[in-house]
Design an enzyme around this catalytic site. Structure first.
Site, PDB file in Angstrom:
ATOM      1  N   SER A 150      24.924 -10.321  58.816  1.00  0.00           N
ATOM      2  CA  SER A 150      26.152  -9.037  58.423  1.00  0.00           C
ATOM      3  C   SER A 150      27.419  -9.803  58.956  1.00  0.00           C
ATOM      4  O   SER A 150      27.513 -10.497  59.759  1.00  0.00           O
ATOM      5  CB  SER A 150      25.770  -7.861  59.385  1.00  0.00           C
ATOM      6  N   TYR A 174      23.066  -4.198  67.934  1.00  0.00           N
ATOM      7  CA  TYR A 174      22.737  -4.192  66.315  1.00  0.00           C
ATOM      8  C   TYR A 174      23.423  -5.624  65.856  1.00  0.00           C
ATOM      9  O   TYR A 174      22.601  -6.718  65.370  1.00  0.00           O
ATOM     10  CB  TYR A 174      23.392  -3.186  65.542  1.00  0.00           C
ATOM     11  N   LYS A 179      21.723  -9.725  64.842  1.00  0.00           N
ATOM     12  CA  LYS A 179      21.811 -10.412  63.822  1.00  0.00           C
ATOM     13  C   LYS A 179      22.385 -11.885  64.327  1.00  0.00           C
ATOM     14  O   LYS A 179      21.826 -12.842  63.513  1.00  0.00           O
ATOM     15  CB  LYS A 179      22.984  -9.761  62.922  1.00  0.00           C
TER      16      LYS A 179
HETATM   17  N1  UFG Z   1      35.003   5.735  57.749  1.00  0.00           N
HETATM   18  C1  UFG Z   1      35.404   7.007  57.717  1.00  0.00           C
HETATM   19  N2  UFG Z   1      34.891   8.034  57.574  1.00  0.00           N
HETATM   20  C2  UFG Z   1      33.453   8.133  57.564  1.00  0.00           C
HETATM   21  C3  UFG Z   1      32.869   6.821  57.591  1.00  0.00           C
HETATM   22  C4  UFG Z   1      33.675   5.803  57.811  1.00  0.00           C
HETATM   23  O1  UFG Z   1      36.940   6.973  57.852  1.00  0.00           O
HETATM   24  O2  UFG Z   1      33.019   9.296  57.575  1.00  0.00           O
HETATM   25  C5  UFG Z   1      35.807   4.443  57.544  1.00  0.00           C
HETATM   26  C6  UFG Z   1      35.703   3.710  58.887  1.00  0.00           C
HETATM   27  O3  UFG Z   1      36.515   3.983  59.965  1.00  0.00           O
HETATM   28  C7  UFG Z   1      35.969   2.195  58.318  1.00  0.00           C
HETATM   29  C8  UFG Z   1      35.383   2.325  56.711  1.00  0.00           C
HETATM   30  O4  UFG Z   1      35.298   3.711  56.271  1.00  0.00           O
HETATM   31  O5  UFG Z   1      37.531   2.124  58.082  1.00  0.00           O
HETATM   32  C9  UFG Z   1      34.229   1.808  56.300  1.00  0.00           C
HETATM   33  O6  UFG Z   1      33.125   2.257  57.489  1.00  0.00           O
HETATM   34  P1  UFG Z   1      31.474   2.189  57.504  1.00  0.00           P
HETATM   35  O7  UFG Z   1      30.876   2.754  58.293  1.00  0.00           O
HETATM   36  O8  UFG Z   1      31.246   2.495  55.873  1.00  0.00           O
HETATM   37  O9  UFG Z   1      31.255   0.480  57.273  1.00  0.00           O
HETATM   38  P2  UFG Z   1      31.846  -0.666  58.554  1.00  0.00           P
HETATM   39  O10 UFG Z   1      32.552  -1.325  58.072  1.00  0.00           O
HETATM   40  O11 UFG Z   1      31.940   0.487  59.749  1.00  0.00           O
HETATM   41  O12 UFG Z   1      30.270  -0.870  58.911  1.00  0.00           O
HETATM   42  C10 UFG Z   1      29.741  -1.984  58.135  1.00  0.00           C
HETATM   43  C11 UFG Z   1      28.170  -1.543  58.064  1.00  0.00           C
HETATM   44  C12 UFG Z   1      27.722  -2.053  59.744  1.00  0.00           C
HETATM   45  C13 UFG Z   1      28.311  -3.428  59.925  1.00  0.00           C
HETATM   46  C14 UFG Z   1      29.910  -3.629  59.894  1.00  0.00           C
HETATM   47  C15 UFG Z   1      30.384  -4.724  60.072  1.00  0.00           C
HETATM   48  O13 UFG Z   1      27.732  -0.438  57.864  1.00  0.00           O
HETATM   49  O14 UFG Z   1      26.339  -2.161  59.635  1.00  0.00           O
HETATM   50  O15 UFG Z   1      30.138  -3.185  58.549  1.00  0.00           O
HETATM   51  O16 UFG Z   1      30.132  -5.625  59.237  1.00  0.00           O
HETATM   52  F1  UFG Z   1      27.949  -3.802  61.157  1.00  0.00           F
END
Ligand code: UFG
Length: 339
Positions: A125, A149, A153
């Protein structure tokens, strides 16, 4: 034709990889124990590909069983996706995450050594990079995962590095995913989180379908064009194709290597919300909330290494991601188990 063991094959990414592997005439053995997935996802895959495939319901930490099954199937490749993956839960239960994710990998490597299987493709990841020091992120960026997590990885990548070093003919290909989203064009398989979705796309999908009232946008004061978080969203079918490209181009990899899988494009939370609204023709109410702990402002990838080594690049755009996700969501308003 390659013989591929696919661990975690009943999950969101795994189901799409089975479809791609069988479409490209490879032979698969899927292993899953459904801790975070449904057997119905595999039935849906069978519908798409129009054929059956080998399946084993097993815990990968059961070394004896895994060894025996590998001896019988004689894989040329292992695609290892299985693992616990909830960031928040990993902070609360770090030992469970290290135990499950690391012991299952060791069990697989022992079974591979025992049957002479030399190539593993591992689902890593972008989280291994932590806070970006520069953008786009390339594979030589420093490491800094911020939760168990993400650390699991990175630790597994290191284990694979040593494993590959010990045998001149072994290869370990770590694919570092950015943000996989979307669904198969049929709408028969897609992302089906078991609880309240943690990730943006499934949450937006559930708001569009009316299952959730509104989207919480976590922060609008980041240093980004509209202030909301920017990520590199990659269509899950593009991601699946990258795994099969890794199988088919493994001769280009020497020993251990890590390859980013992204699109080279960043999209903000509000851009995603707007695109989803357009493609679903549904209203998506939202509220601006405080930043979520541990989030970074922006994160996107280069694809140069994937292009050179795997001959792969992402083909699908944001509209494909939203429309396919919506197709799956509208066919499965309450996930697989309700259909
Ligand atoms: N977000 C919102 N509201 C929500 C969910 C997310 O505003 O309800 C925003 C987050 O703040 C972020 C973006 O949407 O700016 C993406 O969030 P995600 O949770 O979809 O994805 P992340 O980038 O945080 O996480 C992903 C993977 C993880 C991994 C991470 C880092 O889901 O497993 O990328 O690579 F660890």
């Amino acid at each position: 034709m390659a013989r591929i063991v696919l661990t975690g094959g009943a999950g969101f990414i795994g189901t799409h990889i089975i479809v791609e592997a069988i479409t490209q005439s490879h032979e698969v053995l899927v292993i899953d124990n459904f801790v975070n997935s449904s057997p119905k996802a595999l039935d849906a895959v069978k519908k798409i590909v129009g054929q059956d495939f080998e399946f084993l319901d097993a815990d990968l930490c059961d070394e004896g069983k895994i060894k025996h099954v590998f001896e019988k199937f004689k894989p040329d490749f292992v695609i290892h996706l299985a693992g616990l993956k909830a960031v928040g839960e990993s902070v609360e239960k770090p030992i469970l995450y290290y135990e499950q994710n690391i012991l299952s990998t060791l069990s697989i490597l022992k079974a591979m050594d025992n049957c002479g299987c030399k190539v593993i493709i591992f689902s890593s990841s972008a989280t291994v990079y932590g806070e970006p020091q520069y953008l786009p992120l390339d594979e030589s960026h420093s490491f800094g995962p911020t939760n168990p997590y993400g650390k699991s990885k990175l630790f597994i990548e290191e284990i694979l590095k040593d494993w590959a070093k010990a045998d001149a003919s072994a290869k370990a290909i770590c694919l570092r995913y950015f943000n996989p989203v979307g669904a198969h064009a049929s709408g028969l398989i897609g992302e089906d989180p078991q609880d309240i979705p943690n990730n943006l796309f499934p949450y937006v999908a559930q708001v569009a379908s009316g299952k959730r009232e509104f989207l919480s946008v976590f922060g609008n004061d980041y240093d980004t064009p509209d202030g909301t978080g920017v990520r590199d969203y990659i269509h899950v079918c593009d991601l699946a194709e990258a795994h099969i490209a890794a199988v088919e181009n493994s001769q280009n990899i020497e020993g251990w290597d890590a390859i980013n899988l992204g699109t080279e494009n960043g999209c903000s939370v509000l851009e995603i919300k707007d695109a989803y609204k357009r493609m679903s023709n549904r209203d998506i109410p939202y509220k601006i909330m405080p930043r979520r702990e541990g989030d970074v402002g922006s994160c996107w990838s280069t694809s140069a290494k994937a292009k050179t080594l795997l001959g792969w690049e992402a083909k699908r755009d944001l509209e494909d991601m939203c429309s396919s996700s919506w197709k799956f969501q509208s066919k499965h308003p309450n996930g697989y188990d309700d259909n």
